[in-house]
Design a protein around this motif. Sequence first.
Motif, PDB file in Angstrom:
ATOM      1  N   SER A   5      31.306  33.763  37.617  1.00  0.00           N
ATOM      2  CA  SER A   5      32.303  34.413  37.600  1.00  0.00           C
ATOM      3  C   SER A   5      33.376  33.213  38.359  1.00  0.00           C
ATOM      4  N   GLU A   6      33.059  32.089  38.529  1.00  0.00           N
ATOM      5  CA  GLU A   6      33.676  31.493  39.136  1.00  0.00           C
ATOM      6  C   GLU A   6      33.872  30.324  38.539  1.00  0.00           C
ATOM      7  N   MET A   7      32.900  29.991  37.529  1.00  0.00           N
ATOM      8  CA  MET A   7      32.460  28.807  36.503  1.00  0.00           C
ATOM      9  C   MET A   7      33.406  28.877  35.280  1.00  0.00           C
ATOM     10  N   PRO A   8      33.748  27.494  34.902  1.00  0.00           N
ATOM     11  CA  PRO A   8      34.616  27.468  33.876  1.00  0.00           C
ATOM     12  C   PRO A   8      33.995  28.042  33.022  1.00  0.00           C
ATOM     13  N   ARG A   9      34.607  28.656  31.713  1.00  0.00           N
ATOM     14  CA  ARG A   9      34.640  29.392  30.061  1.00  0.00           C
ATOM     15  C   ARG A   9      34.331  28.555  28.848  1.00  0.00           C
ATOM     16  N   GLU A  10      33.132  27.816  28.967  1.00  0.00           N
ATOM     17  CA  GLU A  10      33.243  27.145  27.668  1.00  0.00           C
ATOM     18  C   GLU A  10      32.362  28.054  26.953  1.00  0.00           C
ATOM     19  N   ASP A  11      32.984  28.667  26.117  1.00  0.00           N
ATOM     20  CA  ASP A  11      32.425  29.363  25.183  1.00  0.00           C
ATOM     21  C   ASP A  11      32.949  29.528  23.648  1.00  0.00           C
ATOM     22  N   ALA A  12      33.477  29.139  23.227  1.00  0.00           N
ATOM     23  CA  ALA A  12      34.551  29.237  21.847  1.00  0.00           C
ATOM     24  C   ALA A  12      33.029  29.197  21.240  1.00  0.00           C
ATOM     25  N   PRO A  99      43.919  43.388  29.034  1.00  0.00           N
ATOM     26  CA  PRO A  99      43.657  44.185  28.740  1.00  0.00           C
ATOM     27  C   PRO A  99      43.286  42.783  27.344  1.00  0.00           C
ATOM     28  N   ALA A 100      43.930  42.228  26.311  1.00  0.00           N
ATOM     29  CA  ALA A 100      43.918  41.451  25.694  1.00  0.00           C
ATOM     30  C   ALA A 100      42.572  40.592  25.423  1.00  0.00           C
ATOM     31  N   LEU A 101      42.346  39.620  27.088  1.00  0.00           N
ATOM     32  CA  LEU A 101      41.562  39.100  27.367  1.00  0.00           C
ATOM     33  C   LEU A 101      40.145  40.218  27.156  1.00  0.00           C
ATOM     34  N   ARG A 102      40.142  41.354  28.380  1.00  0.00           N
ATOM     35  CA  ARG A 102      39.386  42.372  28.013  1.00  0.00           C
ATOM     36  C   ARG A 102      38.013  42.367  26.323  1.00  0.00           C
ATOM     37  N   ALA A 103      39.357  42.906  26.104  1.00  0.00           N
ATOM     38  CA  ALA A 103      39.377  43.116  24.287  1.00  0.00           C
ATOM     39  C   ALA A 103      38.351  42.280  23.286  1.00  0.00           C
ATOM     40  N   VAL A 104      38.375  41.142  24.280  1.00  0.00           N
ATOM     41  CA  VAL A 104      38.106  39.767  23.043  1.00  0.00           C
ATOM     42  C   VAL A 104      36.742  39.156  23.123  1.00  0.00           C
ATOM     43  N   ASP A 105      36.789  38.988  25.018  1.00  0.00           N
ATOM     44  CA  ASP A 105      35.410  38.672  25.517  1.00  0.00           C
ATOM     45  C   ASP A 105      34.565  39.333  26.786  1.00  0.00           C
ATOM     46  N   HIS A 106      34.455  40.500  26.020  1.00  0.00           N
ATOM     47  CA  HIS A 106      33.646  41.644  27.065  1.00  0.00           C
ATOM     48  C   HIS A 106      33.250  40.506  28.306  1.00  0.00           C
ATOM     49  N   ALA A 107      32.706  39.548  28.381  1.00  0.00           N
ATOM     50  CA  ALA A 107      32.476  38.389  29.228  1.00  0.00           C
ATOM     51  C   ALA A 107      33.490  38.129  30.618  1.00  0.00           C
ATOM     52  N   ILE A 108      34.335  38.230  30.105  1.00  0.00           N
ATOM     53  CA  ILE A 108      35.274  37.590  31.004  1.00  0.00           C
ATOM     54  C   ILE A 108      35.864  38.841  32.055  1.00  0.00           C
ATOM     55  N   GLY A 109      35.161  39.690  31.674  1.00  0.00           N
ATOM     56  CA  GLY A 109      35.377  40.717  33.225  1.00  0.00           C
ATOM     57  C   GLY A 109      35.516  39.846  34.102  1.00  0.00           C
ATOM     58  N   PRO A 110      34.345  39.623  34.703  1.00  0.00           N
ATOM     59  CA  PRO A 110      34.234  39.503  36.359  1.00  0.00           C
ATOM     60  C   PRO A 110      35.637  38.268  36.226  1.00  0.00           C
ATOM     61  N   VAL A 111      36.215  37.442  35.309  1.00  0.00           N
ATOM     62  CA  VAL A 111      37.505  36.318  35.831  1.00  0.00           C
ATOM     63  C   VAL A 111      38.352  37.190  35.705  1.00  0.00           C
ATOM     64  N   VAL A 112      38.857  38.697  35.394  1.00  0.00           N
ATOM     65  CA  VAL A 112      39.706  38.923  34.736  1.00  0.00           C
ATOM     66  C   VAL A 112      39.582  39.859  36.271  1.00  0.00           C
ATOM     67  N   ASP A 113      38.906  40.673  36.595  1.00  0.00           N
ATOM     68  CA  ASP A 113      38.291  41.541  37.632  1.00  0.00           C
ATOM     69  C   ASP A 113      39.257  40.351  39.196  1.00  0.00           C
ATOM     70  N   ARG A 114      38.657  38.799  39.140  1.00  0.00           N
ATOM     71  CA  ARG A 114      39.041  38.327  40.200  1.00  0.00           C
ATOM     72  C   ARG A 114      40.610  37.958  40.210  1.00  0.00           C
ATOM     73  N   ASP A 164      44.822  27.583  39.581  1.00  0.00           N
ATOM     74  CA  ASP A 164      44.170  26.566  39.205  1.00  0.00           C
ATOM     75  C   ASP A 164      43.028  27.920  38.570  1.00  0.00           C
ATOM     76  N   TYR A 165      42.503  28.485  39.051  1.00  0.00           N
ATOM     77  CA  TYR A 165      41.369  29.404  38.797  1.00  0.00           C
ATOM     78  C   TYR A 165      41.758  30.018  37.323  1.00  0.00           C
ATOM     79  N   GLU A 166      43.112  30.606  37.541  1.00  0.00           N
ATOM     80  CA  GLU A 166      43.282  31.464  35.819  1.00  0.00           C
ATOM     81  C   GLU A 166      43.413  29.932  34.674  1.00  0.00           C
ATOM     82  N   GLU A 167      43.546  29.449  34.615  1.00  0.00           N
ATOM     83  CA  GLU A 167      44.153  28.172  34.006  1.00  0.00           C
ATOM     84  C   GLU A 167      42.742  27.768  33.562  1.00  0.00           C
ATOM     85  N   ARG A 168      41.878  27.498  34.608  1.00  0.00           N
ATOM     86  CA  ARG A 168      40.493  27.466  33.732  1.00  0.00           C
ATOM     87  C   ARG A 168      39.312  28.007  33.560  1.00  0.00           C
ATOM     88  N   ASN A 169      39.330  29.172  34.140  1.00  0.00           N
ATOM     89  CA  ASN A 169      39.082  30.142  33.706  1.00  0.00           C
ATOM     90  C   ASN A 169      39.137  31.205  33.004  1.00  0.00           C
TER      91      ASN A 169
END
Length: 183
Positions: A5-12, A99-114, A164-169
Motif C-alpha cells: 500500500s506504500e508503493m507508488p501506483r503505476e496502473d494507468a 470516495p471518487a478514488l475508491r469508486a474508480v479504482d478499488h485497488a486504491i483502498g489501502p492508500v485511501v485508508d492510510r 508526499d505520500y498522497e501525491e505519490r500514491n
Amino acid sequence: MPTQSEMPREDAETNGPETDRGRAMFEELLWVHSNIRRDLKIVEQLAADVGEGLPGEAVQDALAELKTTGPLWQLKVNCLRYCRFVHAHHGAEDVLLFPALRAVDHAIGPVVDRLEADHARVSDLLDVVEAAARELTETDGGDARRRVIDGLQDLHGHLLEHLDYEERNAGPTIRRLDRLAIA
C-alpha cells in the motif's frame, strides 16, 4: 522496505488513461499542498522567533499595542488560519476526493485508508498547535512557547510525509478522474 500500500501506483493501463479534468485536479492538489508547505514554514519561523525573543514582561505590556503587527499576534493568527485551512482541505478530500478514488479504482483502498488515518492524526496535531497558539497570547510562559514549537515540529514531520505520500500514491488515480462527485 515499503509495503504494497506504500508503493507508488503505476496502473494507468488497468484503470484507464489520464483525463484533462483529472490532471487539472491533481495540479490543483499540488498547488494546495505547496501553499500548505509554504505556510508551515512561515508559522514555524514565527514560532522560532517567539521562542528566541520577546521577554514575557514585554509581551504583557505591549500586547494591546502589538495586536496585528506583533510577533505573538501574528503567530496566533497565522497558526489558527493555517490550522483551519488544513482542516478544510482535508475535510474536502475526505468527502469529495476519497470516495471518487475508491469508486474508480478499488485497488486504491489501502492508500485511501492510510490517507484517512493520516487526516485524523494531522487533525489531532493541528488541535494541539491551535491550543498552544491560543495559550501563548493568554499566558506568556516558557511552557506555552515550548508547546507551540513542539506542536509545529510534530505537525511538520507528519504533514509533510502525508503530502508526499498522497501525491505519490493517489496522484496517478487522481489524474484519471473525470469528476469528484460519484452518483
